[in-house]
Design an enzyme around this catalytic site. Structure first.
Site, PDB file in Angstrom:
ATOM      1  N   GLU A 102      13.863  -1.357  -2.175  1.00 43.92           N
ATOM      2  CA  GLU A 102      12.955  -2.210  -2.125  1.00 43.92           C
ATOM      3  C   GLU A 102      12.271  -2.932  -3.105  1.00 43.92           C
ATOM      4  O   GLU A 102      12.339  -2.530  -4.142  1.00 43.92           O
ATOM      5  CB  GLU A 102      11.597  -1.499  -1.368  1.00 43.92           C
ATOM      6  CG  GLU A 102      12.072  -1.182   0.069  1.00 43.92           C
ATOM      7  CD  GLU A 102      10.605  -0.422   0.792  1.00 43.92           C
ATOM      8  OE1 GLU A 102      10.562  -0.788   1.833  1.00 43.92           O
ATOM      9  OE2 GLU A 102      10.076   0.445  -0.073  1.00 43.92           O
ATOM     10  N   CYS A 155       8.686  -6.723  -8.878  1.00 41.37           N
ATOM     11  CA  CYS A 155       8.719  -5.351  -9.247  1.00 41.37           C
ATOM     12  C   CYS A 155       9.999  -4.735  -8.855  1.00 41.37           C
ATOM     13  O   CYS A 155      10.252  -4.930  -7.671  1.00 41.37           O
ATOM     14  CB  CYS A 155       7.536  -4.773  -8.425  1.00 41.37           C
ATOM     15  SG  CYS A 155       7.363  -3.196  -8.806  1.00 41.37           S
ATOM     16  N   CYS A 157      14.499   8.305  -5.811  1.00 40.55           N
ATOM     17  CA  CYS A 157      14.132   8.600  -7.261  1.00 40.55           C
ATOM     18  C   CYS A 157      14.407  10.218  -7.220  1.00 40.55           C
ATOM     19  O   CYS A 157      13.813  10.946  -6.464  1.00 40.55           O
ATOM     20  CB  CYS A 157      12.758   8.400  -7.677  1.00 40.55           C
ATOM     21  SG  CYS A 157      12.633   8.897  -9.447  1.00 40.55           S
ATOM     22  N   CYS A 194       7.863  13.418  -8.594  1.00 40.62           N
ATOM     23  CA  CYS A 194       6.475  13.283  -8.789  1.00 40.62           C
ATOM     24  C   CYS A 194       5.696  13.568  -7.616  1.00 40.62           C
ATOM     25  O   CYS A 194       6.154  13.011  -6.571  1.00 40.62           O
ATOM     26  CB  CYS A 194       6.157  11.988  -9.302  1.00 40.62           C
ATOM     27  SG  CYS A 194       6.985  11.841 -11.120  1.00 40.62           S
ATOM     28  N   CYS A 221       4.162  10.406  -5.451  1.00 41.12           N
ATOM     29  CA  CYS A 221       4.755   9.446  -5.127  1.00 41.12           C
ATOM     30  C   CYS A 221       5.950   9.469  -3.895  1.00 41.12           C
ATOM     31  O   CYS A 221       6.716  10.325  -3.859  1.00 41.12           O
ATOM     32  CB  CYS A 221       5.565   9.050  -6.349  1.00 41.12           C
ATOM     33  SG  CYS A 221       6.726   7.583  -6.003  1.00 41.12           S
ATOM     34  N   SER A 263       8.839   0.756 -17.170  1.00 38.92           N
ATOM     35  CA  SER A 263       8.006   1.530 -16.832  1.00 38.92           C
ATOM     36  C   SER A 263       8.812   2.996 -16.952  1.00 38.92           C
ATOM     37  O   SER A 263       9.523   3.097 -15.872  1.00 38.92           O
ATOM     38  CB  SER A 263       7.109   1.384 -15.619  1.00 38.92           C
ATOM     39  OG  SER A 263       6.373   2.611 -15.231  1.00 38.92           O
ATOM     40  N   SER A 319       4.156   6.317 -18.013  1.00 38.38           N
ATOM     41  CA  SER A 319       3.288   7.115 -16.777  1.00 38.38           C
ATOM     42  C   SER A 319       2.665   8.462 -17.490  1.00 38.38           C
ATOM     43  O   SER A 319       3.565   9.424 -17.419  1.00 38.38           O
ATOM     44  CB  SER A 319       4.166   7.260 -15.680  1.00 38.38           C
ATOM     45  OG  SER A 319       4.472   6.096 -15.155  1.00 38.38           O
ATOM     46  N   HIS A 364      -0.795  10.105 -16.705  1.00 41.08           N
ATOM     47  CA  HIS A 364      -1.240  10.761 -15.677  1.00 41.08           C
ATOM     48  C   HIS A 364      -2.267  12.170 -15.945  1.00 41.08           C
ATOM     49  O   HIS A 364      -2.911  12.648 -14.949  1.00 41.08           O
ATOM     50  CB  HIS A 364      -0.460  11.182 -14.487  1.00 41.08           C
ATOM     51  CG  HIS A 364       0.399  10.133 -13.957  1.00 41.08           C
ATOM     52  ND1 HIS A 364      -0.136   8.734 -13.782  1.00 41.08           N
ATOM     53  CD2 HIS A 364       2.036  10.019 -13.775  1.00 41.08           C
ATOM     54  CE1 HIS A 364       0.843   7.929 -13.446  1.00 41.08           C
ATOM     55  NE2 HIS A 364       1.873   8.767 -13.399  1.00 41.08           N
ATOM     56  N   ASN A 417      -2.600   5.392  -4.289  1.00 44.30           N
ATOM     57  CA  ASN A 417      -2.158   4.718  -2.899  1.00 44.30           C
ATOM     58  C   ASN A 417      -1.800   5.709  -2.134  1.00 44.30           C
ATOM     59  O   ASN A 417      -0.649   6.425  -2.511  1.00 44.30           O
ATOM     60  CB  ASN A 417      -1.096   3.495  -3.166  1.00 44.30           C
ATOM     61  CG  ASN A 417      -1.693   2.359  -4.076  1.00 44.30           C
ATOM     62  OD1 ASN A 417      -2.938   1.962  -3.673  1.00 44.30           O
ATOM     63  ND2 ASN A 417      -0.876   1.994  -5.096  1.00 44.30           N
ATOM     64  N   CYS A 473       2.126   0.506  -5.831  1.00 44.65           N
ATOM     65  CA  CYS A 473       2.504   1.366  -6.497  1.00 44.65           C
ATOM     66  C   CYS A 473       2.816   2.724  -5.789  1.00 44.65           C
ATOM     67  O   CYS A 473       2.024   3.239  -5.353  1.00 44.65           O
ATOM     68  CB  CYS A 473       1.789   1.719  -7.787  1.00 44.65           C
ATOM     69  SG  CYS A 473       1.675   0.559  -8.886  1.00 44.65           S
TER      70      CYS A 473
END
Ligand code: SAH
Ligand code: SF4
Length: 368
Positions: A98, A113, A120, A124, A127, A201, A224, A226, A300, A343
């Site tokens: 995507e 993006c 992945c 995490c 995510c 990123s 990242s 966090h 999100n 995100c």
């Protein structure tokens, strides 16, 4: 870690063909044909060899037999109420990827993006892409062609002029292909973006950051983070156990020096986990004296998510606590949440089956 498919596709995608190989393919033609072809592929709106009218018809047909014009097939397109667009692509071997196009404050300009992997493998815990696992690394052409898809089809009001590696995947877990893609994106004879307008990123793979520092390109780096301590960070980002904050901060400082760039730290706020004011104070202490910027990302949600977002006033209080301690801090504007394009919401695997059935209808509706 899985790599690109072993059996190379019969027709390589044109955006990944080296200029030497292009010269060979065009031997016997006038020299300026290479430039004409490159310009058409990287800068213009043609979506197939047959549309490159500056080339003679016979040559267009020969090129079409030898090369693929696009590495990816767009199978589904969705547009958010805020103007964000998300495309689901399929690779030639059926992997789902995507990519998101976001409107920006710059008039007429958009940011793309990009995904660097299908899925992945970093896992995490906040995510959606992490939850789907890794299908495979994308090739440089599959990365660059995400950008070109939008460049070829966007009106002047939506010109893509910036690329951020914030889609699916961990770019520094696919270093070789990401480096090739970045070089193509910033090459004035190819895509021609300013290096500052390309942002990588990373979840924080220190070794990869050291490699990036050696690229000699002033591309923007986002890390990242966090959490300001290793324990909370490892709960959220399992690979943090291998790359603790000490090694990460060292790699980041090196990048700041080599690229002469301010690094951005991304911090996704999870209610009751990493959003207390004492954690803000710890974060400010950790980043003291760095040339950096903190970008706070509202969490999100997605189906099955195990965290809750920090309320709006809590996000502002966290930002203010950083600013009071002298840090540059902003809150990321969320885009495309209604189409699961924000995100951490990219989860192409779940869409892929539905996509095949609805692809043509959606593409017709959105003109994608
Ligand atoms: N793998 C890279 C780049 C892709 S993720 C990385 O982790 O940096 C891009 C950004 O979205 C990262 O900062 C990531 O932490 C953040 N993110 C992931 N899931 C999210 C979610 N559900 N809500 C908000 N931000 C999220
Ligand atoms: Fe991968 Fe980044 Fe998601 Fe972590 S946050 S699982 S590294 S895409």
């Amino acid at each position: 870690m899985s790599g690109p498919p072993d059996s190379a596709p019969a027709r390589p995608p044109i955006s990944g063909v080296s200029s030497r190989a292009l010269r060979e393919a065009l031997s016997g033609e006038p020299r300026y044909r290479v430039d004409q072809l490159s310009r058409a592929v990287f800068r213009e709106a043609a979506t197939g060899f047959e549309e490159i009218l500056t080339l003679p018809a016979g040559l267009r047909a020969t090129l079409a037999q030898r090369f693929n014009y696009e590495a990816l097939e767009a199978v589904r397109s969705e547009t958010s109420s805020d103007g964000t667009r998300k495309i689901l692509f399929r690779t030639t071997d059926g992997a789902a990827v995507e990519t998101v196009q976001m409107p920006t404050e710059r008039p007429g300009a958009t940011t793309i993006c990009l995904s660097s992997q299908a899925g992945c493998g970093m896992g995490c815990t906040f995510c959606a892409t992490g939850a789907m696992g890794l299908t495979r690394n994308l090739t440089a052409s599959e990365i660059v062609d995400q950008f070109l898809h939008f460049r070829r089809r966007s009106t002047e009001r939506q010109t893509p002029d910036r690329a951020v590696f914030m889609g699916m995947g961990e770019p520094l877990a696919n270093l070789r292909e990401v480096e090739r893609a970045v070089r193509t994106l910033v090459n004035p004879k190819a895509v021609g973006l300013s290096p500052r307008r390309v942002t990588v990123s990373t979840v924080g793979l220190s070794r990869g950051i050291h490699v990036m520092a050696g690229w000699g390109l002033p591309v923007s780096l986002a890390i990242s983070l966090h959490a300001p301590d290793d324990d909370v960070r490892a709960q959220l980002v399992p690979v943090a156990r291998r790359f603790p904050l000490g090694s990460l901060m060292e790699a980041s400082r090196r990048y700041q020096q080599q690229a002469r760039r301010r690094v951005t730290y991304e911090y996704t706020l999870l209610h009751g986990v990493n959003d207390s004011l004492s954690q803000a104070a710890d974060l400010a202490r950790l980043l003291r004296r760095q040339r950096c910027h903190v970008n706070l990302i509202p969490f999100n949600a997605y189906p099955g998510a195990r965290y809750r977002p920090t309320p709006r006033d809590g996000i502002r209080a966290f930002r203010d606590a950083l600013r009071e301690r002298g840090l540059r801090a902003t809150i990321r504007r969320t885009r495309g949440r209604d189409i699961s394009g924000a995100c951490g919401q990219l989860h192409a695997g779940a869409l892929a089956g539905r996509a095949r059935r609805t692809a043509s209808a959606n593409l017709r509706r959105d003109g994608g």
